[in-house]
Design a protein around this motif. Structure first.
Motif, PDB file in Angstrom:
ATOM      1  N   SER A 104     -23.949 -62.345 -37.322  1.00  0.00           N
ATOM      2  CA  SER A 104     -23.535 -61.912 -35.988  1.00  0.00           C
ATOM      3  C   SER A 104     -22.319 -60.981 -36.070  1.00  0.00           C
ATOM      4  O   SER A 104     -22.288 -59.934 -35.418  1.00  0.00           O
ATOM      5  CB  SER A 104     -23.214 -63.132 -35.135  1.00  0.00           C
ATOM      6  OG  SER A 104     -22.838 -62.739 -33.852  1.00  0.00           O
ATOM      7  N   ARG A 130     -31.021 -58.104 -39.155  1.00  0.00           N
ATOM      8  CA  ARG A 130     -31.021 -58.049 -37.682  1.00  0.00           C
ATOM      9  C   ARG A 130     -32.190 -58.848 -37.106  1.00  0.00           C
ATOM     10  O   ARG A 130     -32.037 -59.567 -36.118  1.00  0.00           O
ATOM     11  CB  ARG A 130     -31.067 -56.604 -37.198  1.00  0.00           C
ATOM     12  CG  ARG A 130     -29.766 -55.872 -37.451  1.00  0.00           C
ATOM     13  CD  ARG A 130     -29.764 -54.475 -36.854  1.00  0.00           C
ATOM     14  NE  ARG A 130     -28.603 -53.732 -37.319  1.00  0.00           N
ATOM     15  CZ  ARG A 130     -27.359 -53.906 -36.891  1.00  0.00           C
ATOM     16  NH1 ARG A 130     -27.116 -54.801 -35.963  1.00  0.00           N
ATOM     17  NH2 ARG A 130     -26.357 -53.203 -37.383  1.00  0.00           N
ATOM     18  N   SER A 131     -33.351 -58.734 -37.748  1.00  0.00           N
ATOM     19  CA  SER A 131     -34.523 -59.498 -37.293  1.00  0.00           C
ATOM     20  C   SER A 131     -34.284 -60.992 -37.450  1.00  0.00           C
ATOM     21  O   SER A 131     -34.583 -61.779 -36.546  1.00  0.00           O
ATOM     22  CB  SER A 131     -35.765 -59.096 -38.093  1.00  0.00           C
ATOM     23  OG  SER A 131     -36.081 -57.755 -37.860  1.00  0.00           O
ATOM     24  N   GLU A 154     -31.890 -62.280 -34.768  1.00  0.00           N
ATOM     25  CA  GLU A 154     -32.546 -62.476 -33.471  1.00  0.00           C
ATOM     26  C   GLU A 154     -33.301 -63.803 -33.440  1.00  0.00           C
ATOM     27  O   GLU A 154     -33.212 -64.557 -32.467  1.00  0.00           O
ATOM     28  CB  GLU A 154     -33.520 -61.332 -33.193  1.00  0.00           C
ATOM     29  CG  GLU A 154     -32.843 -60.037 -32.819  1.00  0.00           C
ATOM     30  CD  GLU A 154     -33.841 -58.911 -32.577  1.00  0.00           C
ATOM     31  OE1 GLU A 154     -34.997 -59.201 -32.209  1.00  0.00           O
ATOM     32  OE2 GLU A 154     -33.453 -57.741 -32.760  1.00  0.00           O
ATOM     33  N   GLU A 155     -34.043 -64.093 -34.505  1.00  0.00           N
ATOM     34  CA  GLU A 155     -34.811 -65.344 -34.568  1.00  0.00           C
ATOM     35  C   GLU A 155     -33.883 -66.552 -34.646  1.00  0.00           C
ATOM     36  O   GLU A 155     -34.120 -67.565 -33.985  1.00  0.00           O
ATOM     37  CB  GLU A 155     -35.749 -65.317 -35.771  1.00  0.00           C
ATOM     38  CG  GLU A 155     -36.862 -64.297 -35.629  1.00  0.00           C
ATOM     39  CD  GLU A 155     -37.748 -64.205 -36.850  1.00  0.00           C
ATOM     40  OE1 GLU A 155     -37.959 -65.242 -37.522  1.00  0.00           O
ATOM     41  OE2 GLU A 155     -38.227 -63.093 -37.137  1.00  0.00           O
TER      42      GLU A 155
END
Length: 118
Positions: A26, A95-96, A99-100
């Motif tokens: 983050s 980044r993926s 998000e998950e």
């Protein structure tokens, strides 16, 4: 150390262990530039001085693990004031994953909140 304080310490360690990768991804996702470990540690310390989440010694193994898993990439650059510094940037896979992980974190928090209100 009493049994209760040992259990509290163990719980805090496990909780920190489970959230440190999420927090590091983050932080790096919000940065416009690559950051080195000490910068990240200082940012975390300044953002929440009353709740130190991770010590610098535990930060670096998590950064290395995230890089080994393709979620971060790093470059080493010389430093004017000391040894070379390793700068980290989040990858598109990072980044993926972030998000998950945030979806999972929010679901977990919601569940815990419901149970605690019980």
């Amino acid at each position: 150390m009493t049994d209760v304080s040992a259990q509290i310490k163990k719980f805090q360690k496990e909780l920190n262990s489970g959230t440190s990768a999420l927090v590091l991804l983050s932080v790096l996702s919000r940065s416009k530039e690559a950051l080195y470990g000490y910068q990240i540690a200082k940012m975390l310390e300044e953002s929440s001085p009353e709740f130190p989440m991770m010590k610098q010694g535990t930060l670096y193994p998590v950064l290395r693990s995230l890089e080994e898993n393709g979620l971060l990439e790093s470059t080493v650059e010389p430093s004017v004031s000391g040894p070379p510094r390793r700068y980290y940037m989040i990858t598109s896979d990072g980044r993926s994953a972030l998000e998950e992980w945030l979806v999972i974190w929010k679901q977990t928090k919601k569940f815990v909140d419901i149970i605690l209100k019980g």
